[in-house]
Design a protein around this motif. Structure first.
Motif, PDB file in Angstrom:
ATOM      1  N   VAL A 156       1.071  -1.123   0.051  1.00  0.00           N
ATOM      2  CA  VAL A 156      -0.080   0.176   0.035  1.00  0.00           C
ATOM      3  C   VAL A 156       0.924   1.457   0.021  1.00  0.00           C
ATOM      4  CG1 VAL A 156      -1.633   1.226   1.334  1.00  0.00           C
ATOM      5  CG2 VAL A 156      -2.047  -1.183   1.391  1.00  0.00           C
ATOM      6  N   GLY A 157       1.930   1.340   0.798  1.00  0.00           N
ATOM      7  CA  GLY A 157       2.713   2.448   0.938  1.00  0.00           C
ATOM      8  C   GLY A 157       2.347   3.536   1.925  1.00  0.00           C
ATOM      9  N   GLU A 158       3.345   4.255   2.445  1.00  0.00           N
ATOM     10  CA  GLU A 158       2.842   5.430   3.440  1.00  0.00           C
ATOM     11  C   GLU A 158       1.925   6.332   2.742  1.00  0.00           C
ATOM     12  OE1 GLU A 158       6.223   7.435   4.889  1.00  0.00           O
ATOM     13  OE2 GLU A 158       5.076   8.569   6.063  1.00  0.00           O
ATOM     14  N   LEU A 159       2.222   6.937   1.726  1.00  0.00           N
ATOM     15  CA  LEU A 159       1.395   7.922   0.943  1.00  0.00           C
ATOM     16  C   LEU A 159      -0.247   7.508   0.787  1.00  0.00           C
ATOM     17  CD1 LEU A 159       3.734   9.580  -1.443  1.00  0.00           C
ATOM     18  CD2 LEU A 159       3.419  10.158   1.029  1.00  0.00           C
ATOM     19  N   THR A 160      -0.251   6.116   0.424  1.00  0.00           N
ATOM     20  CA  THR A 160      -1.560   5.842   0.456  1.00  0.00           C
ATOM     21  C   THR A 160      -2.396   5.426   1.668  1.00  0.00           C
ATOM     22  OG1 THR A 160      -0.862   4.545  -1.725  1.00  0.00           O
ATOM     23  CG2 THR A 160      -3.066   3.984  -0.917  1.00  0.00           C
ATOM     24  N   LEU A 161      -1.574   5.104   2.639  1.00  0.00           N
ATOM     25  CA  LEU A 161      -2.078   4.938   3.867  1.00  0.00           C
ATOM     26  C   LEU A 161      -2.268   6.439   4.279  1.00  0.00           C
ATOM     27  CD1 LEU A 161      -2.611   3.113   6.559  1.00  0.00           C
ATOM     28  CD2 LEU A 161      -0.199   3.580   7.271  1.00  0.00           C
ATOM     29  N   LEU A 162      -1.632   7.460   4.350  1.00  0.00           N
ATOM     30  CA  LEU A 162      -1.923   8.721   4.722  1.00  0.00           C
ATOM     31  C   LEU A 162      -3.353   9.223   4.415  1.00  0.00           C
ATOM     32  CD1 LEU A 162       1.634  10.438   5.030  1.00  0.00           C
ATOM     33  CD2 LEU A 162       0.174   9.487   6.938  1.00  0.00           C
ATOM     34  N   GLU A 163      -3.292   9.090   2.823  1.00  0.00           N
ATOM     35  CA  GLU A 163      -4.572   9.367   2.090  1.00  0.00           C
ATOM     36  C   GLU A 163      -5.771   8.773   2.781  1.00  0.00           C
ATOM     37  OE1 GLU A 163      -6.884  11.867   0.604  1.00  0.00           O
ATOM     38  OE2 GLU A 163      -4.644  12.016   0.251  1.00  0.00           O
ATOM     39  N   HIS A 164      -5.510   7.344   2.916  1.00  0.00           N
ATOM     40  CA  HIS A 164      -6.759   6.432   3.745  1.00  0.00           C
ATOM     41  C   HIS A 164      -7.178   7.027   5.091  1.00  0.00           C
ATOM     42  CE1 HIS A 164      -9.151   2.952   4.317  1.00  0.00           C
ATOM     43  NE2 HIS A 164      -8.471   2.681   5.601  1.00  0.00           N
ATOM     44  N   ILE A 165      -6.021   7.456   5.879  1.00  0.00           N
ATOM     45  CA  ILE A 165      -6.487   7.915   7.204  1.00  0.00           C
ATOM     46  C   ILE A 165      -7.314   9.178   7.110  1.00  0.00           C
ATOM     47  CG2 ILE A 165      -5.179   9.117   9.142  1.00  0.00           C
ATOM     48  CD1 ILE A 165      -2.987   6.922   9.013  1.00  0.00           C
TER      49      ILE A 165
ATOM     50  N   MET B  57       1.037   5.982  15.320  1.00  0.00           N
ATOM     51  CA  MET B  57       0.739   4.745  14.977  1.00  0.00           C
ATOM     52  C   MET B  57       2.366   3.832  14.336  1.00  0.00           C
ATOM     53  SD  MET B  57      -1.966   3.025  12.752  1.00  0.00           S
ATOM     54  CE  MET B  57      -1.660   3.188  11.085  1.00  0.00           C
ATOM     55  N   ALA B  58       2.843   3.090  14.993  1.00  0.00           N
ATOM     56  CA  ALA B  58       3.865   2.248  14.299  1.00  0.00           C
ATOM     57  C   ALA B  58       3.711   0.966  14.141  1.00  0.00           C
ATOM     58  CB  ALA B  58       5.267   2.617  15.212  1.00  0.00           C
ATOM     59  N   VAL B  59       3.644   0.607  12.817  1.00  0.00           N
ATOM     60  CA  VAL B  59       3.176  -0.771  12.602  1.00  0.00           C
ATOM     61  C   VAL B  59       4.060  -1.465  11.773  1.00  0.00           C
ATOM     62  CG1 VAL B  59       0.514  -0.692  12.917  1.00  0.00           C
ATOM     63  CG2 VAL B  59       1.695   0.310  10.787  1.00  0.00           C
ATOM     64  N   ASN B  60       4.128  -2.975  11.727  1.00  0.00           N
ATOM     65  CA  ASN B  60       5.268  -3.493  10.736  1.00  0.00           C
ATOM     66  C   ASN B  60       4.772  -3.324   9.209  1.00  0.00           C
ATOM     67  OD1 ASN B  60       6.195  -6.290   9.583  1.00  0.00           O
ATOM     68  ND2 ASN B  60       7.342  -6.044  11.388  1.00  0.00           N
ATOM     69  N   LYS B  61       5.594  -3.407   8.611  1.00  0.00           N
ATOM     70  CA  LYS B  61       5.206  -3.303   7.081  1.00  0.00           C
ATOM     71  C   LYS B  61       4.507  -4.604   6.611  1.00  0.00           C
ATOM     72  CE  LYS B  61       9.238  -5.118   5.165  1.00  0.00           C
ATOM     73  NZ  LYS B  61      10.434  -4.655   4.193  1.00  0.00           N
ATOM     74  N   ASN B  62       4.524  -5.767   7.167  1.00  0.00           N
ATOM     75  CA  ASN B  62       3.825  -6.736   6.912  1.00  0.00           C
ATOM     76  C   ASN B  62       2.260  -6.883   7.369  1.00  0.00           C
ATOM     77  OD1 ASN B  62       5.952  -8.169   5.278  1.00  0.00           O
ATOM     78  ND2 ASN B  62       6.901  -8.760   7.340  1.00  0.00           N
ATOM     79  N   THR B  63       2.088  -5.663   7.949  1.00  0.00           N
ATOM     80  CA  THR B  63       0.496  -5.527   8.669  1.00  0.00           C
ATOM     81  C   THR B  63      -0.403  -5.715   7.403  1.00  0.00           C
ATOM     82  OG1 THR B  63       1.590  -4.511  10.495  1.00  0.00           O
ATOM     83  CG2 THR B  63      -0.790  -4.242  10.176  1.00  0.00           C
ATOM     84  N   ASP B  64      -1.317  -6.446   7.803  1.00  0.00           N
ATOM     85  CA  ASP B  64      -2.442  -6.401   6.624  1.00  0.00           C
ATOM     86  C   ASP B  64      -3.361  -5.167   6.732  1.00  0.00           C
ATOM     87  OD1 ASP B  64      -3.661  -8.628   4.705  1.00  0.00           O
ATOM     88  OD2 ASP B  64      -5.213  -7.437   5.490  1.00  0.00           O
ATOM     89  N   MET B  65      -3.925  -4.824   5.829  1.00  0.00           N
ATOM     90  CA  MET B  65      -4.828  -3.529   5.588  1.00  0.00           C
ATOM     91  C   MET B  65      -6.064  -3.640   6.558  1.00  0.00           C
ATOM     92  SD  MET B  65      -3.632  -0.847   4.879  1.00  0.00           S
ATOM     93  CE  MET B  65      -5.381   0.411   4.577  1.00  0.00           C
ATOM     94  N   ASN B  66      -6.373  -5.049   6.660  1.00  0.00           N
ATOM     95  CA  ASN B  66      -7.470  -5.368   7.394  1.00  0.00           C
ATOM     96  C   ASN B  66      -7.459  -5.081   9.144  1.00  0.00           C
ATOM     97  OD1 ASN B  66      -9.534  -6.624   5.695  1.00  0.00           O
ATOM     98  ND2 ASN B  66      -8.653  -8.416   5.720  1.00  0.00           N
ATOM     99  N   PHE B  67      -6.325  -5.023   9.449  1.00  0.00           N
ATOM    100  CA  PHE B  67      -5.878  -4.922  10.514  1.00  0.00           C
ATOM    101  C   PHE B  67      -6.060  -3.474  10.837  1.00  0.00           C
ATOM    102  CE2 PHE B  67      -2.855  -3.159  13.614  1.00  0.00           C
ATOM    103  CZ  PHE B  67      -2.917  -3.965  14.863  1.00  0.00           C
ATOM    104  N   ILE B  68      -5.354  -2.594  10.047  1.00  0.00           N
ATOM    105  CA  ILE B  68      -5.432  -1.328   9.983  1.00  0.00           C
ATOM    106  C   ILE B  68      -6.865  -0.658  10.243  1.00  0.00           C
ATOM    107  CG2 ILE B  68      -4.914   0.932   8.785  1.00  0.00           C
ATOM    108  CD1 ILE B  68      -2.563  -0.568   9.861  1.00  0.00           C
ATOM    109  N   ASN B  69      -7.866  -1.419   9.061  1.00  0.00           N
ATOM    110  CA  ASN B  69      -9.055  -0.962   9.151  1.00  0.00           C
ATOM    111  C   ASN B  69     -10.081  -1.292  10.320  1.00  0.00           C
ATOM    112  OD1 ASN B  69      -9.001   0.540   6.371  1.00  0.00           O
ATOM    113  ND2 ASN B  69      -9.296  -1.693   5.388  1.00  0.00           N
ATOM    114  N   MET B  70      -9.594  -2.323  10.830  1.00  0.00           N
ATOM    115  CA  MET B  70     -10.634  -2.711  12.037  1.00  0.00           C
ATOM    116  C   MET B  70      -9.908  -1.854  13.228  1.00  0.00           C
ATOM    117  SD  MET B  70     -11.086  -6.624  12.018  1.00  0.00           S
ATOM    118  CE  MET B  70      -9.217  -7.352  11.917  1.00  0.00           C
TER     119      MET B  70
END
Lengths: 338, 338
Positions: B6-15, B93-106
């Protein structure tokens, strides 16, 4: 002495004593459920930044003092980048129970020196054990009468930076080659780490290398001062000029033209980069952690900063030394990338 | 999908999209160098609390939703414990890069539900990769016209709590025996995790066990409301009654007498603790994470809370069921202990 023999309650007491500077604006500081500060008639600014061991810092290369100093500086930089004045900080710290109190004390010393340098007060925080390395997080509160967003740039505005770029990235390259901590602190007027430079066999003096290492190890946050009056948009350069300029352009929905010849490079950077065989301009464009301010202002306004380009309607280009335009995109460090 | 793709920039947009609720008090929210909120004529409160994987939570026992909900609740509780109203939050939030987006979303869903429940707005934060597990840190800002410190208790004041104690600790004991996550969320009216309770062979119903698990997994922060008018000191019970009462006594430089028979225990706690073979009163005295408010008020004032004892000049005692006084000291969880 290890944290495990000190215990949480004693550590908390130690923190309270270590950060005991008083201010009439602090109604309740460290040691209650929440801190309380006096109301202000200015807008309130809030920002937060983490530093994670193994991601943001490696104790084989930096001292705990430097980690502490940098944690404060990078957070203050974000308040300045909004045109604000930083005032208060909260600190979260997760550390392994086997951590030595010397580490904690050096970390606090770096934090304290940075807080004092910028007249910011620690008003609260949280400590926790960690499973592995150290995780730090700081939140800084500040105030602004007029605040400057990333989104205010208009076509025709000029683009400015507050100082030389690439120094920090060049300092990092040096450090990667020195491969051990350079124990400089903020009060030091002469940097010395016997043997460190000799080892590089690059015939570099501390007068040249010292300031670059300092920019990386002990970054300073830039107070925008008078720039606030005329700035239409502003951001601090934490992830490299092209990355942060792209962010500013994204938020402002504009383009930009940067003149390579105008990007300010220090003498130390040119000197050192050439010996390292690295392009100094590449460090200036894509190297992070300079914490200089990047801002825009109407062309008609007189601004005492370094003019590096212009805001355009939509295209994003760099004009190279030969006068040729090339498109640029966001280049810089991203978390989570493989 | 993993964060690394996903990458940091997309995650930030998602947040930014996930926490897009607007407020007229937010002048600049997520996505700038710092957040900007309107000035207020009330005192500003600020508090911060971390949640570290492996220390504060274990994903074998709790869901990401619950981690997110709790992170918000424990921070809000500190603002309420000062007599304030929470308003804004920043999230690290510091998370491992192998974290699934499902985890983030929940995780975000839990955070969002808690923010909405208490009408608090996320205004900023920071994301980073982590070397190992997840590290979360939240900072909450709030306001108070009159704020209540830990230090204001006087000899002769009465000691009150806002609700039953020990439920959360009992919920934790249940969870340790169930040994897997109980996926309850805040909107659920009936809790079900088929087999979980049967496995315990304790003949417990969800009507009894559910509320205890809920107190542990999805704690609520208590708004002091009218208590603020008369309270002389206040703290939230995060580390157990005796630990937090000791803190209040330390800061106020007073003693206390607690009547065991007055400490409020829920029916569910008595019922469940007896089946677990644990003393319910022990859970109430030393079990953490109830997040009820503990406060003092002058004896002459009428207070609609549960009276459990009195502030004394200096001695700290519990009166047991037989009317006998025994000294107490701070008992509860401490970080870094072996």
């Amino acid at each position: 002495m290890k944290l495990s023999s000190v215990g949480e309650l004693t550590l908390l007491e130690h923190i309270r004593r270590s950060f005991s500077r008083k201010s009439k604006n602090i109604l309740a500081g460290i040691g209650d459920d929440a801190a309380v500060v006096k109301a202000s008639d200015k807008s309130l600014l809030a920002t937060t930044d983490m530093m994670i061991e193994g991601i943001h810092f490696d104790l084989d290369y930096v001292t705990p003092y430097q980690v502490g100093y940098k944690l404060v500086a990078v957070n203050l930089s974000d308040i300045y980048a909004m045109g604000g004045k930083p005032a208060f900080m909260l600190l979260d710290m997760a550390v392994n129970k086997n951590t030595d109190m010397n580490f904690i004390n050096m970390l606090f010393s770096g934090i304290n020196d940075a807080l004092n340098r910028y007249n910011v007060y620690l008003i609260g925080g949280d400590v926790s054990a960690s499973k592995n390395g150290t995780a730090l997080s700081a939140t800084v509160l500040g105030y602004a009468k007029k605040y400057i967003r990333r989104s205010g740039a208009h076509s025709g505005d000029r683009i400015y930076v507050s100082g030389c770029l690439g120094d920090s990235a060049c300092g990092l390259e040096l450090l990667k080659r020195i491969r051990r901590p350079v124990p400089m602190q903020t009060g030091d007027t002469i940097f010395r780490a016997p043997g460190s430079l000799k080892k590089l066999k690059m015939n570099l003096t501390w007068n040249t290398a010292g300031p670059l290492l300092r920019r990386h190890l002990l970054p300073e946050a830039r107070d925008p001062g008078d720039f606030v009056r005329n700035a239409t948009s502003m951001i601090d350069i934490s992830d490299g000029l092209l990355m942060d300029l792209s962010r500013l352009c994204d938020e402002s929905r504009v383009g930009a033209r940067i003149y390579l010849e105008k990007v300010p490079l220090s003498f130390a950077l040119r000197e050192t980069a050439s010996r390292l065989g690295i392009s100094p301009i590449q460090l200036a464009l894509s190297g992070g952690e300079d914490y200089e301010l990047l801002f825009t202002a109407p062309a008609a306004k007189k601004v005492k900063a370094i003019y590096i380009g212009d805001i355009l309607k939509s295209k994003r280009v760099i004009v190279d030394m030969a006068g040729k335009e090339k498109p640029f995109s966001a280049e810089g460090y991203q978390h989570f990338h493989e």
